[in-house]
Enzyme design. Sequence first.
Site, PDB file in Angstrom:
ATOM      1  N   ASP A 167       0.784  -1.238   0.000  1.00 34.90           N
ATOM      2  CA  ASP A 167       0.000   0.000   0.000  1.00 34.90           C
ATOM      3  C   ASP A 167       0.814   1.284   0.000  1.00 34.90           C
ATOM      4  O   ASP A 167       0.351   2.320   0.480  1.00 34.90           O
ATOM      5  CB  ASP A 167      -0.910  -0.011   1.234  1.00 34.90           C
ATOM      6  CG  ASP A 167      -0.134  -0.270   2.517  1.00 34.90           C
ATOM      7  OD1 ASP A 167       1.091  -0.017   2.519  1.00 34.90           O
ATOM      8  OD2 ASP A 167      -0.734  -0.719   3.506  1.00 34.90           O
ATOM      9  N   GLU A 203      -0.225  -9.134  -0.912  1.00 31.08           N
ATOM     10  CA  GLU A 203      -0.820  -8.529   0.299  1.00 31.08           C
ATOM     11  C   GLU A 203      -2.044  -7.676  -0.076  1.00 31.08           C
ATOM     12  O   GLU A 203      -2.226  -6.539   0.358  1.00 31.08           O
ATOM     13  CB  GLU A 203       0.197  -7.691   1.088  1.00 31.08           C
ATOM     14  CG  GLU A 203      -0.191  -7.453   2.537  1.00 31.08           C
ATOM     15  CD  GLU A 203       0.810  -6.606   3.314  1.00 31.08           C
ATOM     16  OE1 GLU A 203       0.770  -5.373   3.214  1.00 31.08           O
ATOM     17  OE2 GLU A 203       1.643  -7.198   4.034  1.00 31.08           O
ATOM     18  N   HIS A 251      13.193   5.834  12.339  1.00 32.14           N
ATOM     19  CA  HIS A 251      12.962   5.907  10.888  1.00 32.14           C
ATOM     20  C   HIS A 251      13.646   7.162  10.322  1.00 32.14           C
ATOM     21  O   HIS A 251      13.744   8.185  11.008  1.00 32.14           O
ATOM     22  CB  HIS A 251      11.446   5.983  10.677  1.00 32.14           C
ATOM     23  CG  HIS A 251      10.996   5.706   9.278  1.00 32.14           C
ATOM     24  ND1 HIS A 251      11.176   6.604   8.254  1.00 32.14           N
ATOM     25  CD2 HIS A 251      10.360   4.645   8.731  1.00 32.14           C
ATOM     26  CE1 HIS A 251      10.666   6.110   7.142  1.00 32.14           C
ATOM     27  NE2 HIS A 251      10.163   4.922   7.398  1.00 32.14           N
ATOM     28  N   ARG A 253       2.429   8.624   8.880  1.00 27.96           N
ATOM     29  CA  ARG A 253       2.161  10.049   8.605  1.00 27.96           C
ATOM     30  C   ARG A 253       1.086  10.624   9.516  1.00 27.96           C
ATOM     31  O   ARG A 253       1.155  11.769   9.938  1.00 27.96           O
ATOM     32  CB  ARG A 253       1.744  10.219   7.138  1.00 27.96           C
ATOM     33  CG  ARG A 253       2.921  10.391   6.191  1.00 27.96           C
ATOM     34  CD  ARG A 253       2.438  10.505   4.748  1.00 27.96           C
ATOM     35  NE  ARG A 253       3.444  11.088   3.877  1.00 27.96           N
ATOM     36  CZ  ARG A 253       4.571  10.500   3.497  1.00 27.96           C
ATOM     37  NH1 ARG A 253       4.888   9.304   3.959  1.00 27.96           N
ATOM     38  NH2 ARG A 253       5.410  11.109   2.682  1.00 27.96           N
ATOM     39  N   GLU A 291      -2.192   5.150   2.908  1.00 29.06           N
ATOM     40  CA  GLU A 291      -2.100   3.733   2.524  1.00 29.06           C
ATOM     41  C   GLU A 291      -3.455   3.079   2.242  1.00 29.06           C
ATOM     42  O   GLU A 291      -3.560   2.215   1.370  1.00 29.06           O
ATOM     43  CB  GLU A 291      -1.357   2.938   3.606  1.00 29.06           C
ATOM     44  CG  GLU A 291       0.139   3.247   3.710  1.00 29.06           C
ATOM     45  CD  GLU A 291       0.463   4.483   4.559  1.00 29.06           C
ATOM     46  OE1 GLU A 291      -0.492   5.142   5.062  1.00 29.06           O
ATOM     47  OE2 GLU A 291       1.651   4.800   4.720  1.00 29.06           O
ATOM     48  N   HIS A 318       6.369   5.629  12.699  1.00 24.50           N
ATOM     49  CA  HIS A 318       6.688   6.421  11.506  1.00 24.50           C
ATOM     50  C   HIS A 318       5.476   6.848  10.687  1.00 24.50           C
ATOM     51  O   HIS A 318       5.621   7.513   9.674  1.00 24.50           O
ATOM     52  CB  HIS A 318       7.630   5.631  10.591  1.00 24.50           C
ATOM     53  CG  HIS A 318       6.926   4.505   9.873  1.00 24.50           C
ATOM     54  ND1 HIS A 318       6.755   3.270  10.437  1.00 24.50           N
ATOM     55  CD2 HIS A 318       6.339   4.445   8.663  1.00 24.50           C
ATOM     56  CE1 HIS A 318       6.092   2.487   9.601  1.00 24.50           C
ATOM     57  NE2 HIS A 318       5.814   3.163   8.516  1.00 24.50           N
TER      58      HIS A 318
HETATM   59  C1  UD1 Z   1       6.787   5.046   3.431  1.00 30.05           C
HETATM   60  C2  UD1 Z   1       5.363   4.633   3.026  1.00 30.05           C
HETATM   61  C3  UD1 Z   1       4.655   3.943   4.184  1.00 30.05           C
HETATM   62  C4  UD1 Z   1       5.495   2.817   4.739  1.00 30.05           C
HETATM   63  C5  UD1 Z   1       6.890   3.332   5.080  1.00 30.05           C
HETATM   64  C6  UD1 Z   1       7.760   2.183   5.519  1.00 30.05           C
HETATM   65  C7  UD1 Z   1       4.121   6.046   1.447  1.00 30.05           C
HETATM   66  C8  UD1 Z   1       3.320   7.273   1.267  1.00 30.05           C
HETATM   67  N1  UD1 Z   1       4.594   5.820   2.683  1.00 30.05           N
HETATM   68  O1  UD1 Z   1       6.682   6.056   4.434  1.00 30.05           O
HETATM   69  O2  UD1 Z   1       3.429   3.411   3.727  1.00 30.05           O
HETATM   70  O3  UD1 Z   1       4.880   2.336   5.911  1.00 30.05           O
HETATM   71  O4  UD1 Z   1       7.481   3.922   3.919  1.00 30.05           O
HETATM   72  O5  UD1 Z   1       8.905   2.588   6.162  1.00 30.05           O
HETATM   73  O6  UD1 Z   1       4.350   5.310   0.518  1.00 30.05           O
HETATM   74  N2  UD1 Z   1      14.165   8.639   3.989  1.00 30.05           N
HETATM   75  C9  UD1 Z   1      15.542   8.568   3.845  1.00 30.05           C
HETATM   76  N3  UD1 Z   1      16.097   7.349   3.535  1.00 30.05           N
HETATM   77  C10 UD1 Z   1      15.372   6.223   3.385  1.00 30.05           C
HETATM   78  C11 UD1 Z   1      13.977   6.298   3.570  1.00 30.05           C
HETATM   79  C12 UD1 Z   1      13.389   7.527   3.849  1.00 30.05           C
HETATM   80  O7  UD1 Z   1      16.238   9.540   3.979  1.00 30.05           O
HETATM   81  O8  UD1 Z   1      15.939   5.154   3.117  1.00 30.05           O
HETATM   82  C13 UD1 Z   1      13.543   9.959   4.281  1.00 30.05           C
HETATM   83  C14 UD1 Z   1      13.607  10.916   3.063  1.00 30.05           C
HETATM   84  O9  UD1 Z   1      13.806  12.226   3.505  1.00 30.05           O
HETATM   85  C15 UD1 Z   1      12.194  10.759   2.465  1.00 30.05           C
HETATM   86  C16 UD1 Z   1      11.382  10.611   3.729  1.00 30.05           C
HETATM   87  O10 UD1 Z   1      12.179   9.792   4.601  1.00 30.05           O
HETATM   88  O11 UD1 Z   1      11.818  11.864   1.674  1.00 30.05           O
HETATM   89  C17 UD1 Z   1      10.007  10.021   3.553  1.00 30.05           C
HETATM   90  O12 UD1 Z   1      10.023   8.826   2.806  1.00 30.05           O
HETATM   91  P1  UD1 Z   1       8.609   8.283   2.193  1.00 30.05           P
HETATM   92  O13 UD1 Z   1       8.853   6.973   1.527  1.00 30.05           O
HETATM   93  O14 UD1 Z   1       7.916   9.338   1.427  1.00 30.05           O
HETATM   94  O15 UD1 Z   1       7.715   8.091   3.500  1.00 30.05           O
HETATM   95  P2  UD1 Z   1       7.891   7.081   4.694  1.00 30.05           P
HETATM   96  O16 UD1 Z   1       7.523   7.806   5.930  1.00 30.05           O
HETATM   97  O17 UD1 Z   1       9.190   6.419   4.623  1.00 30.05           O
HETATM   98  N1  UDP Z   2      12.500  -3.222  10.264  1.00 32.20           N
HETATM   99  C1  UDP Z   2      13.880  -3.301  10.061  1.00 32.20           C
HETATM  100  N2  UDP Z   2      14.700  -2.439  10.753  1.00 32.20           N
HETATM  101  C2  UDP Z   2      14.218  -1.498  11.608  1.00 32.20           C
HETATM  102  C3  UDP Z   2      12.810  -1.407  11.793  1.00 32.20           C
HETATM  103  C4  UDP Z   2      11.979  -2.285  11.088  1.00 32.20           C
HETATM  104  O1  UDP Z   2      14.347  -4.140   9.303  1.00 32.20           O
HETATM  105  O2  UDP Z   2      15.014  -0.745  12.185  1.00 32.20           O
HETATM  106  C5  UDP Z   2      11.616  -4.141   9.504  1.00 32.20           C
HETATM  107  C6  UDP Z   2      10.540  -4.836  10.309  1.00 32.20           C
HETATM  108  O3  UDP Z   2      11.002  -6.052  10.857  1.00 32.20           O
HETATM  109  C7  UDP Z   2       9.439  -5.047   9.285  1.00 32.20           C
HETATM  110  C8  UDP Z   2       9.592  -3.868   8.355  1.00 32.20           C
HETATM  111  O4  UDP Z   2      10.905  -3.334   8.575  1.00 32.20           O
HETATM  112  O5  UDP Z   2       9.645  -6.220   8.515  1.00 32.20           O
HETATM  113  C9  UDP Z   2       8.555  -2.843   8.668  1.00 32.20           C
HETATM  114  O6  UDP Z   2       8.842  -1.658   8.028  1.00 32.20           O
HETATM  115  P1  UDP Z   2       8.166  -0.306   8.438  1.00 32.20           P
HETATM  116  O7  UDP Z   2       7.749  -0.355   9.856  1.00 32.20           O
HETATM  117  O8  UDP Z   2       9.115   0.761   8.016  1.00 32.20           O
HETATM  118  O9  UDP Z   2       6.912  -0.224   7.451  1.00 32.20           O
HETATM  119  P2  UDP Z   2       5.411  -0.772   7.514  1.00 32.20           P
HETATM  120  O10 UDP Z   2       5.440  -2.241   7.728  1.00 32.20           O
HETATM  121  O11 UDP Z   2       4.707  -0.021   8.591  1.00 32.20           O
HETATM  122  O12 UDP Z   2       4.872  -0.390   6.170  1.00 32.20           O
END
Ligand code: UD1
Ligand code: UDP
Length: 377
Positions: A99, A121, A242, A211, A135, A209
């Site tokens: 999602d 999923e 995160h 939103r 999501e 993490h």
């Molecule tokens: C995203 C997904 C969320 C998922 C989460 C898992 C969307 C809208 N959100 O949220 O559904 O649960 O990932 O973790 O698709 N960033 C880094 N390095 C990384 C990852 C993120 O620097 O490796 C920072 C960047 O500044 C980026 C920001 O995090 O712009 C947000 O990343 P984004 O993927 O938009 O949102 P998440 O909160 O990570």
């Molecule tokens: N996870 C990881 N390292 C971390 C935190 C989470 O590998 O420091 C793994 C966790 O075991 C799970 C996945 O990341 O499999 C979940 O990711 P996240 O919580 O970012 O996203 P969501 O599942 O909420 O979309």
Amino acid sequence: MEKIRVLSVFGTRPEAIKMAPVVMELEKNKDDFESIVCITAQHREMLDQVLNLFNIKPDFDLNIMKHNQDLWTLTSDVLLQMKEVFEKTQPHIVLVHGDTTTTLATSLSAFYAKIPIGHVEAGLRTFNKYYPFPEEINRVVADSVASLYFPPTQQSVENLLRENIPENRIYLTGNTVIDALLYTVNNNKSDLADLNLDKNLKTILLTSHRRENFGAPLENICSAIKILVEKNPDIQVIYPVHLNPNVRKTVFGMLDNIDRIKLIEPLDYAPFANLIKQSYIILTDSGGIQEEAPSLGKPVFVLREETERPEAVEFGTVKLVGSNTDKIVNSVQEILDSKEKYDQMASATNPYGDGLAAPRIIQAIKENRDFLIKNKN
Ligand code: UD1
Ligand code: UDP
């Protein structure tokens, strides 16, 4: 016989963890499949950690992540760039997961190209368009344009049937997260010595993490953690924070440099899975961790108002506590004070899968060979 050309597309850490078993299974079945992997790199560092662990070498890397990106840019970047990838690869099926914005925009892009989509999923719902945001709508859109559905549980199957998805396109597979978890726990002996956890203290593992928790809700969660640590000298909290800057600002602002609260960088999946195993209690708003922790017998308090994963809540291992400070403190304190109540929550349950979801998905795709190769949607 022509091989089925499968393009797997993912962009974030959880999608990569949950698609890795599918990609590995496709690789094992080279006689039937040509496997192509495209990462959008909606995440960068957190995605690369997973690719390294599972030794996945993508054929396409769109490298789209920007610092503090917004949903509009992200969606349009993926939508447009995937068009080119489809033109180059001409897949018989595109696999998306879950999602995220990568899922939404890839699905839409594949739909415009009239390429069948398999949704791994599928069928998770809260029925509230703002929880989780965005999501819930991402997965509804993905399901409305998909052709093959791989829901993890019976409840997710029923959600799809209620939306009039044809039954013969739905395959109950279990969640690939359990495949990934078992593979990782069995193949990687990672010790947690570097974390310097105090073995005499109970460890509470925290992640947040979402939103919809940005701002006041996350502040309330941090306040609850502070209170719990002050009240209970026998606990320590570990929080792999995160990389989203909206999360880091609040969390480092409120919880840095507090005794028995350890803020660390996101952990690689293998040590993280190990850390779940070693923790006493989990507090999280993550989707994936809600699925993993119950199978390792850990009580989970979910820092959300709603969950699309009701199965472990019904079983009693998972409790929804939202982001109200008092509610979080009281709920966690209750099981810290009562071993009996703790044990009731801590019994292992595995409603999300048996570790064989990926082979089921591959088998289902094979069964649809004629449909996919002729591409009659
Ligand atoms: C995203 C997904 C969320 C998922 C989460 C898992 C969307 C809208 N959100 O949220 O559904 O649960 O990932 O973790 O698709 N960033 C880094 N390095 C990384 C990852 C993120 O620097 O490796 C920072 C960047 O500044 C980026 C920001 O995090 O712009 C947000 O990343 P984004 O993927 O938009 O949102 P998440 O909160 O990570
Ligand atoms: N996870 C990881 N390292 C971390 C935190 C989470 O590998 O420091 C793994 C966790 O075991 C799970 C996945 O990341 O499999 C979940 O990711 P996240 O919580 O970012 O996203 P969501 O599942 O909420 O979309």
